[in-house]
Write a protein that holds these residues in place. Structure first.
Motif, PDB file in Angstrom:
ATOM      1  N   MET A 104      -3.269  12.561  -0.851  1.00  0.00           N
ATOM      2  CA  MET A 104      -4.590  13.134  -1.093  1.00  0.00           C
ATOM      3  C   MET A 104      -5.616  12.556  -0.117  1.00  0.00           C
ATOM      4  O   MET A 104      -6.478  13.274   0.409  1.00  0.00           O
ATOM      5  CB  MET A 104      -5.011  12.875  -2.542  1.00  0.00           C
ATOM      6  CG  MET A 104      -4.225  13.678  -3.568  1.00  0.00           C
ATOM      7  SD  MET A 104      -4.460  13.098  -5.262  1.00  0.00           S
ATOM      8  CE  MET A 104      -6.203  13.386  -5.510  1.00  0.00           C
ATOM      9  N   MET A 105      -5.545  11.258   0.133  1.00  0.00           N
ATOM     10  CA  MET A 105      -6.470  10.611   1.064  1.00  0.00           C
ATOM     11  C   MET A 105      -6.269  11.139   2.484  1.00  0.00           C
ATOM     12  O   MET A 105      -7.246  11.454   3.191  1.00  0.00           O
ATOM     13  CB  MET A 105      -6.270   9.093   1.034  1.00  0.00           C
ATOM     14  CG  MET A 105      -7.231   8.332   1.940  1.00  0.00           C
ATOM     15  SD  MET A 105      -7.006   6.528   1.851  1.00  0.00           S
ATOM     16  CE  MET A 105      -5.461   6.351   2.762  1.00  0.00           C
ATOM     17  N   LEU A 106      -5.017  11.280   2.916  1.00  0.00           N
ATOM     18  CA  LEU A 106      -4.747  11.787   4.259  1.00  0.00           C
ATOM     19  C   LEU A 106      -5.190  13.240   4.408  1.00  0.00           C
ATOM     20  O   LEU A 106      -5.641  13.645   5.487  1.00  0.00           O
ATOM     21  CB  LEU A 106      -3.255  11.650   4.583  1.00  0.00           C
ATOM     22  CG  LEU A 106      -2.732  10.219   4.712  1.00  0.00           C
ATOM     23  CD1 LEU A 106      -1.230  10.218   4.990  1.00  0.00           C
ATOM     24  CD2 LEU A 106      -3.470   9.464   5.815  1.00  0.00           C
ATOM     25  N   ALA A 107      -5.085  14.030   3.335  1.00  0.00           N
ATOM     26  CA  ALA A 107      -5.562  15.416   3.388  1.00  0.00           C
ATOM     27  C   ALA A 107      -7.065  15.457   3.590  1.00  0.00           C
ATOM     28  O   ALA A 107      -7.589  16.306   4.332  1.00  0.00           O
ATOM     29  CB  ALA A 107      -5.165  16.150   2.109  1.00  0.00           C
ATOM     30  N   GLN A 108      -7.795  14.540   2.942  1.00  0.00           N
ATOM     31  CA  GLN A 108      -9.242  14.457   3.139  1.00  0.00           C
ATOM     32  C   GLN A 108      -9.584  14.016   4.554  1.00  0.00           C
ATOM     33  O   GLN A 108     -10.499  14.565   5.191  1.00  0.00           O
ATOM     34  CB  GLN A 108      -9.854  13.482   2.130  1.00  0.00           C
ATOM     35  CG  GLN A 108      -9.884  13.986   0.708  1.00  0.00           C
ATOM     36  CD  GLN A 108     -10.888  15.116   0.538  1.00  0.00           C
ATOM     37  OE1 GLN A 108     -12.007  15.028   1.014  1.00  0.00           O
ATOM     38  NE2 GLN A 108     -10.476  16.170  -0.144  1.00  0.00           N
ATOM     39  N   TRP A 109      -8.860  13.040   5.065  1.00  0.00           N
ATOM     40  CA  TRP A 109      -9.102  12.568   6.428  1.00  0.00           C
ATOM     41  C   TRP A 109      -8.827  13.662   7.461  1.00  0.00           C
ATOM     42  O   TRP A 109      -9.450  13.691   8.517  1.00  0.00           O
ATOM     43  CB  TRP A 109      -8.228  11.353   6.727  1.00  0.00           C
ATOM     44  CG  TRP A 109      -8.664  10.092   6.038  1.00  0.00           C
ATOM     45  CD1 TRP A 109      -9.658   9.948   5.123  1.00  0.00           C
ATOM     46  CD2 TRP A 109      -8.098   8.795   6.226  1.00  0.00           C
ATOM     47  NE1 TRP A 109      -9.762   8.642   4.725  1.00  0.00           N
ATOM     48  CE2 TRP A 109      -8.814   7.905   5.381  1.00  0.00           C
ATOM     49  CE3 TRP A 109      -7.054   8.290   6.995  1.00  0.00           C
ATOM     50  CZ2 TRP A 109      -8.514   6.540   5.305  1.00  0.00           C
ATOM     51  CZ3 TRP A 109      -6.758   6.937   6.936  1.00  0.00           C
ATOM     52  CH2 TRP A 109      -7.482   6.065   6.097  1.00  0.00           C
ATOM     53  N   SER A 110      -7.887  14.560   7.168  1.00  0.00           N
ATOM     54  CA  SER A 110      -7.439  15.549   8.142  1.00  0.00           C
ATOM     55  C   SER A 110      -8.488  16.582   8.491  1.00  0.00           C
ATOM     56  O   SER A 110      -8.323  17.335   9.457  1.00  0.00           O
ATOM     57  CB  SER A 110      -6.176  16.261   7.634  1.00  0.00           C
ATOM     58  OG  SER A 110      -5.074  15.373   7.636  1.00  0.00           O
TER      59      SER A 110
END
Length: 235
Positions: free
Chosen positions: A38-44
């Motif tokens: 979820m965090m990496l999706a936000q960063w992307s």
């Protein structure tokens, strides 16, 4: 090669969920893995955190719209928006000519175009982030002699398992551990360890500093002056 499970365990320890010599339960591992993706999706979707931009092309077909997404006409992961776009004129063999396209940023602005069915040399694009594939509106409608290029962010990898290889630059590892630890503190209702918030912010700031790209400032034509400035007449 580093794997997500290694960073997840470090984050659990940073957050105080695990102590020395302790191992995570399957439930803790599953929750942490979900929070990581979820965090990496936000960063992307953040330009200054993503380190790679991809240029994707598709030739005009006489259609005003084109699909953008996995297995679509522009075959890339569906982006939330465009970084830039340009058109390649293919009329001269071996000597294509590129020129930039204006980005229309809203449905309201696109709606102001009077003659949407006009076919000619493309001048602008409006990207509509429909789901599961996005929709690219090109105006005027391009013929096959025009190739439309869009530049988009390459999403950070969303892991299938906690044991995949971490295919990211090394500076991302600390940022993942520290920022994931902060999320774990919230998830487990634990107080943030002293200094964690500052270190997490600093690790992301280092990534932003490495990825930031500032384009050359260009004034709109209506605001630029032609010729030399006359300080007597202020013209």
């Amino acid at each position: 090669m580093t794997t997500p499970i290694e960073l997840m365990n470090l984050a659990l320890k940073q957050a105080g969920v695990l102590g020395i010599g302790q191992t995570a339960t399957p439930e803790d591992t599953a929750d942490t893995f979900k929070l990581l993706n979820m965090m990496l999706a936000q960063w992307s979707i953040r330009r200054n955190i993503v380190f790679q931009i991809v240029d994707t092309a598709f030739a005009g077909t006489g259609s005003p719209t084109y699909t953008v997404g996995t297995a679509a006409q522009f075959n890339i992961p569906r982006p939330p928006n465009l970084i830039s776009a340009y058109c390649r004129q293919l009329g001269t063999p071996g000597l294509p000519v590129d020129y930039g396209l204006d980005l229309i940023h809203s449905a309201t602005d696109f709606g102001r175009i009077s003659l949407k069915t006009m076919s000619s040399m493309p001048q602008a694009v409006w990207y509509e982030p429909t789901y599961p594939t996005g929709t690219l509106h090109v105006w005027p409608i391009p013929a096959p002699s025009y190739e439309i290029h869009i530049q988009t962010l390459v999403p950070l990898k969303n892991f299938a398992t906690a044991y995949d290889d971490l295919l990211l630059p090394g500076e991302y590892e600390e940022a993942i551990v520290l920022n994931l630890a902060g999320r774990l503190c919230i998830h487990y209702a634990l107080p943030l360890p002293m200094g964690l918030a500052e270190l997490a912010a600093a690790s992301l700031e280092a990534i932003r500093a490495a990825n930031v790209q500032i384009s050359k400032l260009v004034f709109p034509r209506g605001l630029s002056r032609q010729g030399a400035y006359n300080f007597y007449s202020d013209r």
